[in-house]
Design an enzyme around this catalytic site. Structure first.
Site: not given
Lengths: 738, 260
Positions: A300-302
């Protein structure tokens, strides 16, 4: 005739003699044979002798223990006890009354008395009483001993014990209770070091089995296993375990992962998974996987942290430039922002990072950076390979690079699967001025018998994917993710520390294609570094599919873990000393002398210099009474009350004094104290400033207004304060691909 | 030489006489003085001169001096030379508060009894007054005398003997300087944490800890507190890992109230 007779006689005698000689020769040659061959009827005489007169005993070695960085024991060999019941009547002490014995034992051991009775009435000389009576602890043994049962004996066996119970279990792994086989984690991968070698002793004995005093002894020293010291910090690890338990209870997620690492060195300070297990009860393990190193999933966005770093390093990132958010067409597919693709109109790239816009990163990846360059950075940040952390079963990343859209989705963390430890490793590059550090958990392996360090890990620079300027710029932007009004990382702000970080909400691939739908069916994560201007600690937290109420944001359980773990890690790194000798060195105790008759002011100065807080009663010249007797040892910062020879001393201000100080005041002034309540002084009658002389008593009210109950309430309101929930809803990051 | 050997007897006789007289005189004096010394000794031992006249008691705090003197029975015609050592010590250590006794002579007729009492490790609230708790774990009954807990902390909520003994045991292993810092120890058990303690310190901090391993857990307190701002309100958790839990500042409290 006579002669013939004589002759015959001589012949016979000769024959007899030769027979005799033959017999003697046979016997004698047997002697010689035995002397030379040392064997009779196939038995080696020397061996027989040795067997007869010498005794060999095994000397058990000890398996090495595992310690944390401060030397706290995480795994060790201890003695355990196995109950043996003697049933044979010929013994002095045997089980006379099986029923009563079974009843009493059953209670202590938590076993069925009938079953026990069955075992105790067997036709055997002695019996063991099943798994619950095996390898019991010293405390349990004492309990059984207290019952004073006839015929119940104990056998001492060594046993592996994990004193902190469920604690870094997937790192440590476990061994069978009797240490015959090492099953998991470091116990298994470092078995060659940890394993002991038994020694033996051989000595000679006499016919009554007594050891001969001056005889030779052959001792083969046992070799203890080597001790392993980890980089883990028990206090940080404990904080992780505790908050994870809390989240487990409240949100019951499928799984959880958390890693705390030293940003400068790559040392792992704490790491844990859920579901976890207690290595002392390894029968109950449900999860054998250390997700932190073995489970690669779409982060995901990490991931955007690293795409951003790549864009900045390549000089193609302009934070003030604007783009149209909402959705973005890539060949036949559409990338949508997480608010159902509505977007936020035309915004700058910086805001795109803060709002975690998928469109922003797709554009960066495809238009600015180009897929090839992006994948170069994926390599440079080490996502393709294992990190090389010294833990078993590490997985590499799975990079999606088949279609054009794969570059876009990889840039914002979907499609490509990586492990948490890879993210930690990559994050050290951002936190450490561009230098990426190899993570490691084994600090050193020591042979404590010889006092020799066999193996020591030093921090190792894995590579420099980005420059120091880029790293600092990324940190600055990531700080705004947590601080900015529209930042998705707001719930992760920690009072008193600047945090730089990035939230992540990853979709979970479904079997048979597509992604799981529904509230909470995501892996919620956060990667954070603090203090933002020069990070010391990197923390990664992921919570997979928590049970969320409709109004709860997925970031709630993540922030709960992150904030507590990060805050405490930062505190522990500052407040380190816990060992007593270190405490003593902070300040020595101060011994009180007899100050009676000495000058009040000079005594006050002298004591204040040593670190004591002195309260003088009255303005007199010299001291007439003192609160603590001569020879009392006081700690730095303690309050000392001195009464001076003033005729009209003033009533002192005792607000916030403790009960004990009030009674010290009574002792010094002779004024009776009438005390109400518990806690610290909130009210005094008479008020300060009046004349103390002639006063017979003072009324003191104490209370604990800022006590524990109140804090607990505060924490509760904190947790579900409506303001935060509203904010959190915005943080929901979703990503639609169809 | 020969001439000198011949001494006239007339010259020697008076001298000899005198010498003989002197000798017998001296002998007489010796005999008489031995006799009188023996007489004196007998008189000394028979009369009250050899008996204990005064008893001084030192080091007592809980045990009253009168009790010690009475119980010692030293004023009942006991000879200075036969104080009754071990028996006497045994009688005195029967007292709940007395740990050890040392007896010494002082001048002719005075005996000094130096009493070492069990340390008062804590106090326990007993109605309106406080009863000292000795290092043995026993509550010392001082017969309603008013005791003030200025030299040891106050235990609250320790009605159960077993847990009190455990607490006292832990306290006795705590460094004395640290013990001086503790004002109150409150036992506030929870279901999952039966030994939970709240400790009020003289410096105004509230500490949360447990009865088990208290001495070990509280030991780093000085270095932990060193790092804290004394003005800040909060609880210092001294458990496995010491940490400080801040109370929210008052402004925030108000805010929450308004919104809530």
């Amino acid at each position: 005739m006579e002669e013939v007779k004589m002759n015959r006689l001589t012949k016979r005698a000769l024959l007899f003699l030769s027979l005799l000689l033959l017999a003697v020769f046979v016997l004698f040659s047997r002697f010689v044979y035995i002397q030379a061959a040392k064997e009779v009827q196939g038995t080696d005489l020397e061996e027989l002798l040795n067997q007869r007169w010498s005794q060999t005993q095994t000397i058990e070695g000890k398996r090495g223990s595992i310690h944390d960085r401060n030397g706290d024991v995480l795994a060790e060999e201890i003695s355990s006890y196995t109950i043996i019941a003697i049933l044979d009547e010929r013994f002095e002490s045997y089980v006379e009354d099986p029923r009563e014995t079974a009843q009493k034992l059953g209670q202590v051991l938590d076993m069925d008395p009938h079953q026990l009775e069955g075992m105790l009435t067997r036709d055997a000389v002695q019996v063991e009483l099943g798994p619950k009576a095996k390898n019991i602890s010293f405390e349990k043994k004492r309990e059984v001993e207290k019952l004073e049962l006839d015929g119940i004996l104990f056998r001492e066996d060594p046993r592996r014990y994990y004193p902190k119970q469920t604690f870094a279990s997937h790192i440590l792994g476990y061994t069978e209770r009797d240490m015959s086989v090492a099953r998991m984690g470091l116990e298994s991968s470092l078995d060659d070091y940890l394993k002991e070698t038994n020694g033996q002793i051989t000595y000679q004995k006499d016919g009554r089995n007594r050891r001969l005093v001056n005889a030779e002894e052959f001792i083969e020293e046992p070799e203890n296993g080597k001790d392993v010291y980890l980089t883990l910090d028990s206090r940080i690890q404990m904080a992780i375990e505790q908050t994870m338990n809390q989240v487990q209870e409240e949100y019951d997620p499928e799984r959880m992962m958390a890693i705390v690492a030293n940003a400068k060195t790559g040392e792992i300070l704490g790491m844990s998974n859920r579901p976890s297990f207690n290595p002392n009860q390894y029968e109950d393990i449900e999860n054998y996987t250390n997700f932190n190193v073995t489970s690669s999933f779409e982060p995901g966005s990490t991931m955007k942290v690293f795409s951003l770093a790549a864009a900045i390093e390549e000089g193609v990132y302009n934070g003030e430039e604007t783009f149209e958010s909402g959705s973005y067409e890539v060949t036949d597919r559409t990338v949508r922002d997480h608010n159902q693709g509505r977007g936020w109109g035309e915004i700058t790239y910086n805001e795109g990072v803060q709002r975690s816009s998928n469109v922003a990163f797709s554009k960066l990846a495809l238009e600015k950076l180009g897929p090839e360059s992006l994948y170069n950075y994926i390599d440079a940040f080490g996502f393709r390979d294992v990190t090389g952390i010294d833990l078993p079963n590490e997985s590499p990343g799975l990079i999606a690079e088949q279609y054009t859209i794969d570059a876009a989705t990889t840039a914002f963390g979907q499609g490509t699967a990586i492990t948490p430890i890879q993210q930690i490793q990559a994050a050290t590059a951002i936190a450490n001025g561009g230098k990426m550090m190899t993570p490691f958990v084994i600090d050193r392996i020591v042979d404590s018998q010889k006092g020799e360090v066999l193996h020591e890990n030093e921090p190792e620079i894995k590579g420099e994917p980005v420059s120091e300027e880029t790293a600092n710029q990324v940190l600055e932007i990531l700080e705004t993710v947590v601080t900015a009004e529209e930042g998705t990382g707001r719930p992760f702000a920690i009072e008193g520390f600047d945090v730089a970080g990035k939230t992540g909400t990853a979709q979970i691939p479904q079997e048979g294609g597509g992604y799981l739908a529904g509230h909470g069916n995501h892996i919620h994560s956060f990667i954070g570094m603090a203090p933002a201007d020069d990070p010391e600690v990197v923390v990664y937290v992921a919570v997979d599919r928590p049970d969320l109420e409709g109004h709860q944001a997925g970031s709630e359980p993540v922030s709960l873990i992150f904030k507590q773990v990060m805050e405490q890690s930062l505190q522990y790194l500052n407040i380190t000393p816990t060992e007593e000798d270190e405490v003593a060195s902070v300040h020595d105790n101060i011994e009180i002398d007899d100050y009676e008759g000495e000058k009040a002011q000079s005594v006050k100065e002298e004591l204040a210099e040593q670190g004591l807080k002195v309260t003088l009663i009255g303005d007199g010249e010299s001291v007439i009474r003192q609160s603590h007797a001569e020879g009392t040892e006081l700690m730095y910062g303690e309050k000392v009350i001195l009464m001076t020879n003033d005729e009209n001393p003033e009533v002192p201000d005792v607000s916030n004094w403790s009960l004990r100080n009030i009674y010290l005041l009574e002792k010094v002034t002779g004024v009776d104290m009438e005390v109400e309540g518990t806690g610290f002084v909130t009210k005094q009658t008479p008020p300060p400033g009046g004349n103390l002389n002639g006063l017979s008593r003072m009324i003191i009210e104490l209370s604990l207004t800022s006590g524990e109950e109140q804090t607990e309430e505060e924490i509760e309101t904190d947790n579900d304060s409506p303001e935060e929930t509203e904010e959190n809803e915005e943080d929901e990051e979703e990503f639609f691909m169809d | 030489m020969k001439e000198k050997k011949v001494v006239k007897i007339e010259e020697r006789i008076p001298k000899l006489k005198e010498r003989r007289k002197q000798k017998s005189n001296r002998r007489l004096i010796v005999y008489v003085s031995i006799f009188f010394t023996l007489m004196l000794l007998i008189v000394y031992f028979q009369s009250s001169f050899s008996q204990v006249q005064t008893v001084n008691v030192r080091g007592n705090n809980l045990a009253s001096a009168d009790w010690v003197v009475n119980e010692s029975e030293l004023l009942q015609g006991v000879s200075m030379w036969n104080l009754g050592g071990s028996e006497l010590v045994e009688r005195l250590t029967d007292h709940d508060a007395i740990n050890a006794v040392e007896i010494s002579r002082d001048w002719m007729n005075t005996v000094v009894i130096t009493v070492t009492e069990h340390e008062r490790i804590a106090y326990i609230k007993d109605g309106n007054s406080y009863a000292p708790v000795l290092v043995t774990g026993e509550i010392y009954d001082n017969g309603g005398q008013r005791a003030t807990p200025f030299d040891a902390p106050v235990l609250r909520g320790f009605e159960d003997n077993q847990i009190r003994e455990e607490m006292v045991n832990e306290l006795s292993q705590t460094p004395s300087g640290l013990r001086q810092r503790i004002s109150d120890i409150l036992l506030e058990p929870l279901d999952n944490d039966p030994g939970r303690l709240t400790i009020l310190m003289n410096d105004g901090f509230v500490v949360s800890s447990t009865v088990t391993q208290f001495s070990e857990r509280i030991a780093p307190y000085p270095s932990v507190v060193e790092q804290l701002d004394p003005e800040e309100e909060g609880i210092v958790h001294m458990r496995m890992n010491p940490y400080f839990e801040r109370f929210n500042t008052e402004d925030e409290e108000e805010e929450i109230e308004i919104e809530g």
